[in-house]
Scaffold this active site. Structure first.
Site, PDB file in Angstrom:
ATOM      1  N   LYS A  87       0.829  -1.220   0.000  1.00 41.76           N
ATOM      2  CA  LYS A  87       0.000   0.000   0.000  1.00 41.76           C
ATOM      3  C   LYS A  87       0.860   1.267   0.000  1.00 41.76           C
ATOM      4  CE  LYS A  87      -3.807   2.001   2.688  1.00 41.76           C
ATOM      5  NZ  LYS A  87      -4.728   1.693   3.799  1.00 41.76           N
ATOM      6  N   GLU A 186     -10.895   6.213   4.799  1.00 40.07           N
ATOM      7  CA  GLU A 186     -10.906   5.396   6.017  1.00 40.07           C
ATOM      8  C   GLU A 186     -11.586   6.125   7.191  1.00 40.07           C
ATOM      9  OE1 GLU A 186      -6.762   4.350   6.255  1.00 40.07           O
ATOM     10  OE2 GLU A 186      -6.921   3.085   4.475  1.00 40.07           O
ATOM     11  N   ASP A 210      -6.029   7.479  14.376  1.00 38.37           N
ATOM     12  CA  ASP A 210      -5.765   6.126  13.862  1.00 38.37           C
ATOM     13  C   ASP A 210      -4.291   5.752  14.078  1.00 38.37           C
ATOM     14  OD1 ASP A 210      -5.338   3.855  12.359  1.00 38.37           O
ATOM     15  OD2 ASP A 210      -6.339   4.592  10.546  1.00 38.37           O
TER      16      ASP A 210
END
Ligand code: AMP
Length: 611
Positions: A87, A186, A210
């Site tokens: 990613k 997200e 996060d």
């Protein structure tokens, strides 16, 4: 105008067809759904196993592909053939990741400003192809568990992903045989999982904190009438639970001298265990090789403090960028495994002066939110605003007859997108701009909308012109395409109605064709791109040799000539991997003398200059 729930309108959605939500993560990925029968929101998993699938791919010696937990075993035994963190490569060029290259144990091809390629066993893989292998595995295991085909998905990406990274994710889904209905942020998914933004309630400002294993992201969102707006993002791509584990290892090494006899690997595993246990208790103790290792909660707090402070610094910057004070934040949402630690929850609560939202499993919250979005798209969740969208992608033709998408399908309208292009030939005075609609990789398989020519570009060498092409689609669905050469200012524009004469059946057929042909399409695209790149390399190398022939040795000329011929030959064989390999060989030969000649040029320019 098409609505998001278009699939119902076109009749393409079978009763109870599942649309899954996918969190395609750097370390782990997972799939969630709202179960068509029980209507329960769940992360998909086999009995007694975790819902998390490690985002790791192992290529065996005969190129067999292993993904997930089993692939993870090869990270240590065969690092060159085991891909992790794909990613981090999505939509990136070699130049973008050059500084962090030491973090990758597999080979990444050095091609400056070209999209990153990974080389394993003499095969070359783009980040999109790598991600598609993870998605394929997720699709396969979801189908196995649900006992039903899974063809449609919503995939999440970080809020800071740019267009290229989002498009690469979309393509990865397509290549895995998934119709990607939406790419969502997200933090937006995490908010949906907590039920925010599902009703047309008053405005809310949400901070999504996060902290995973290797990365930290903070996003500030504004939700109003079901619309999510990202006000700011901040973070650190190398900060997370791994740093806490390292901190514990360092602490043990300094406190217990005998620990020097235990391997780093073993220490790190114990450190992670200690950290997790201290999320539920006050003390940790273990005996290994006759040595006692201990860690108390206050000691862990001291180790976590500097890491936590960095995350709070990022949070302050995000607030500043959003032009907000801490008191204006209505909700804080915890995402990522590391937010399980009570120390982190407490400090974040203290920082914002508000209790954090931590009821949903922090590993699953993003995928669960994506599943809620999937359910909305399936038309199962009422009361949610339906927005006008583009039912098919809009783009233009580039070298080799490829489709370059500027406005992907399902983009909310009104919308605007622009990209820069350049000329291919010296002295090129015009550029033909051919507009297409559709999901296939070659324009010949898409629907041509119109064409116009940007004329009057002044005489310039190839690649020198800067042509900015912008697509603007207004609320009535009318597309305005404008082209402007930025150095000279010459400009031209055109109006198109993409939806004219386009029936629901046409849209449906184009979508099905694109999924059916995804593999061949992407293979052809990769070949066309490699061919275009190789042709450019042949041209520039030949031009360079002609100009600098006196500076090169006989041996250099000979080996370059052989490599040029080999590359030329590979072009006629139509094998992408072979073309890449021959380009790599030619680059390896020409790089040393190209650098030498450049140095000479710089030196002679300097010596002629009076400072
Ligand atoms: P993620 O990248 O979101 O999967 O997060 C993984 C990180 O969460 C790793 O560093 C784990 O060690 C950490 N983690 C998982 N469970 C816990 C826990 N109970 N307490 C503290 N950290 C945890």
């Amino acid at each position: 105008m098409a609505k998001i729930a278009i699939n119902i309108a076109t009749g393409s959605l079978q009763q109870n067809e599942v649309i899954v939500g996918i969190d395609l993560g750097t370390t782990n990925s997972l799939v969630a759904i709202i179960h068509p029968e029980s209507k329960k929101l769940i992360a998909i998993k086999e009995h007694d196993s975790s819902s998390l699938v490690p985002s790791v791919i192992y290529f065996g010696n005969s190129n067999e592909v292993v993904v997930g937990e089993k692939a993870k075993e090869y990270l240590i035994s065969n690092p060159a053939q085991t891909i992790f963190s794909a990613k981090r490569l999505m939509g990136k060029t070699y130049n973008d990741i050059r500084d962090g290259i030491k973090n990758f144990s597999y080979q990444i091809i050095d091609e400056d400003d070209k999209l990153v390629k990974v080389k394993v066993n003499n095969n070359f893989y783009s980040a999109t192809e790598l991600s598609s292998l993870i998605l394929k595995e997720l699709k396969k295991s979801a189908e196995h568990i649900l006992k039903t085909p899974v063809n449609k998905a919503v995939i999440t990406v970080p809020a800071y992903f740019n267009d290229a990274q989002r498009q690469a994710t979309r393509d990865a889904g397509k290549l895995a045989g998934l119709d990607v209905l939406r790419i969502i942020n997200e933090p937006t998914a995490a908010s949906l999982a907590y039920g925010f933004g599902l009703s047309n309630e008053e405005e809310k400002i949400i901070a999504v904190y996060d902290l995973g294993g290797g990365t930290f992201d903070i996003s500030i969102l504004k939700i109003h009438n079901g619309i999510f707006e990202v006000l700011s993002t901040n973070g650190d791509t190398f900060l997370g639970g791994d740093d806490i584990d390292n901190g514990i290892v360092q602490y043990w090494l300094s406190k217990f001298k005998e620990t020097a006899n235990i391997s780093q690997q073993q220490l790190r595993v114990l450190a992670e265990k200690a950290k997790k246990i201290l999320s539920d208790t006050d003390n940790f103790m273990v005996e290994i090789n006759g040595i006692i290792l201990a860690l108390s909660l206050p000691e862990l707090e001291t180790i976590i403090k500097p890491i936590l402070n960095k995350t709070l610094e990022c949070s302050k910057k995000a607030l500043k960028d959003a032009d907000l004070t801490i008191h204006q934040i209505d909700e804080i949402i915890m995402v990522g495994g590391s937010t399980r630690s009570p120390v982190i929850k407490k400090e974040v609560t203290d920082f914002f002066g508000k209790k954090v939202n931590d009821k949903v499993n922090p590993d699953e919250v993003v995928a669960l939110g994506a599943a809620i979005q999937a359910d909305i798209l399936a038309g199962n969740t009422k009361d949610v605003l339906l927005l006008d969208i583009t039912p098919l992608s809009l783009g233009l033709e580039t070298a080799g007859g490829l489709m370059d998408v500027l406005l992907p399908r399902n983009t909310k309208i009104p919308a605007r997108a622009s990209r820069q292009y350049t000329t291919q030939k010296d002295g090129q005075s015009g550029i033909v701009i051919s507009l297409y609609q559709g999901e296939r990789d070659l324009v010949k398989d898409n629907r041509k909308l119109d064409e116009f020519i940007l004329k009057g570009i002044p005489n310039m060498p190839a690649g020198f012109a800067k042509v900015d092409i912008a697509f603007l689609i207004n609320a009535d669905g009318i597309l305005k395409v404008s082209a402007k050469e930025l150095r000279s200012g010459v400009a031209q524009e055109i109006l198109v109605k993409p939806q004219q004469n386009l029936s629901d059946e046409d849209v449906e057929k184009m979508l099905q064709d694109s999924i059916k042909n995804a593999k061949e399409d992407i293979t052809i695209r990769a070949l066309v791109e490699a061919t275009t790149e190789a042709e450019q390399l042949l041209n520039t190398t030949e031009g360079f040799i002609q100009k600098n022939i006196h500076y090169l040795s006989q041996q250099e000329l000979l080996s370059t000539s052989e490599a040029l011929q080999a590359l030329q030959l590979s072009l006629s064989m139509g094998d992408k991997n072979l073309i890449q390999l021959k380009m790599e060989e030619l680059n390896a030969i020409s790089k040393p003398y190209a650098e030498r000649v450049m140095d000479l040029a710089v030196n002679s320019a300097m010596s002629g200059k009076k400072i």
